[in-house]
Enzyme design. Structure first.
Site, PDB file in Angstrom:
ATOM      1  N   HIS A  75       0.835  -1.206   0.000  1.00  0.00           N
ATOM      2  CA  HIS A  75       0.000   0.000   0.000  1.00  0.00           C
ATOM      3  C   HIS A  75       0.869   1.255   0.000  1.00  0.00           C
ATOM      4  O   HIS A  75       0.601   2.212  -0.741  1.00  0.00           O
ATOM      5  CB  HIS A  75      -0.901   0.047   1.246  1.00  0.00           C
ATOM      6  N   LYS A 103     -16.650  -6.203   6.043  1.00  0.00           N
ATOM      7  CA  LYS A 103     -15.532  -6.754   6.799  1.00  0.00           C
ATOM      8  C   LYS A 103     -15.641  -6.357   8.262  1.00  0.00           C
ATOM      9  O   LYS A 103     -16.230  -5.339   8.597  1.00  0.00           O
ATOM     10  CB  LYS A 103     -14.196  -6.232   6.246  1.00  0.00           C
ATOM     11  N   ARG A 158      -2.772  -6.679  -7.329  1.00  0.00           N
ATOM     12  CA  ARG A 158      -1.714  -7.611  -6.970  1.00  0.00           C
ATOM     13  C   ARG A 158      -1.626  -8.734  -7.991  1.00  0.00           C
ATOM     14  O   ARG A 158      -0.605  -8.970  -8.579  1.00  0.00           O
ATOM     15  CB  ARG A 158      -1.972  -8.214  -5.585  1.00  0.00           C
ATOM     16  N   SER A 200      -3.591  -7.684   3.580  1.00  0.00           N
ATOM     17  CA  SER A 200      -3.773  -7.338   4.986  1.00  0.00           C
ATOM     18  C   SER A 200      -4.244  -8.546   5.790  1.00  0.00           C
ATOM     19  O   SER A 200      -3.807  -8.760   6.928  1.00  0.00           O
ATOM     20  CB  SER A 200      -4.769  -6.188   5.127  1.00  0.00           C
TER      21      SER A 200
END
Length: 160
Positions: free
Chosen positions: A18, A42, A90, A128
């Site tokens: 990030h 989340k 990614r 994460s």
């Protein structure tokens, strides 16, 4: 007229990937707003305030602003005068989700563009969620997250 971009995410926690995206974004824009999302899908480990503090400690540049937001990203971009949303990619698995997200944003706000930046080779496998899992099992995360995150995860693990 300054070029402002918003880099949204949950950042629970921020990773070196990030941070790399933020730094590279500063080569393209005059100001980058790292927008910490209240993600309704989340259950974050860290509060919005804790996540914002970790980001601020990890990215030391006066052209970066950190702020939390809720609601639609495109509404937030318009409110902040940003015409660009930055999204990091990614792997190929990210692309499908991000592609749908970008097209929905274009549908909602044709004046807000989405720009994709590929993560660095060192960070393409890091998420994460994976960071939290490795840290919970006592693994070494020092090369994949900023020092502020290492400390926060260590404190969280040792807290009752």
């Amino acid at each position: 007229m300054s070029l402002i971009a918003v880099y949204p995410g949950t950042f629970d926690p921020i990773t070196n990937g990030h941070v790399d995206i933020v730094r590279r974004s500063l080569n393209l824009f005059d100001k980058v707003i790292v927008a910490v999302a209240e993600n309704v899908r989340k259950a974050p480990l860290f509060s919005l305030e804790e996540r914002a503090a970790m980001i601020t400690a990890s990215v030391d540049d006066k052209r970066v602003e950190v702020e939390s937001f809720g609601g639609l990203l495109v509404d937030y971009c318009r409110k902040r005068g940003a015409r660009v949303a930055i999204r990091g990619l990614r792997a190929i698995a990210d692309f499908e989700y991000e592609f749908q997200f970008a097209h929905m944003n274009r549908h909602l706000a044709p004046d807000v563009e989405t720009i994709f930046l590929m993560t660095s080779e060192e960070s393409f496998y890091v998420s994460s969620s994976l960071v939290k899992e490795v840290a919970a099992m006592g693994g070494d995360i020092t090369r994949i997250v900023p020092p502020a995150v290492v400390a926060a995860l260590k404190n969280r693990k040792t807290s009752p």
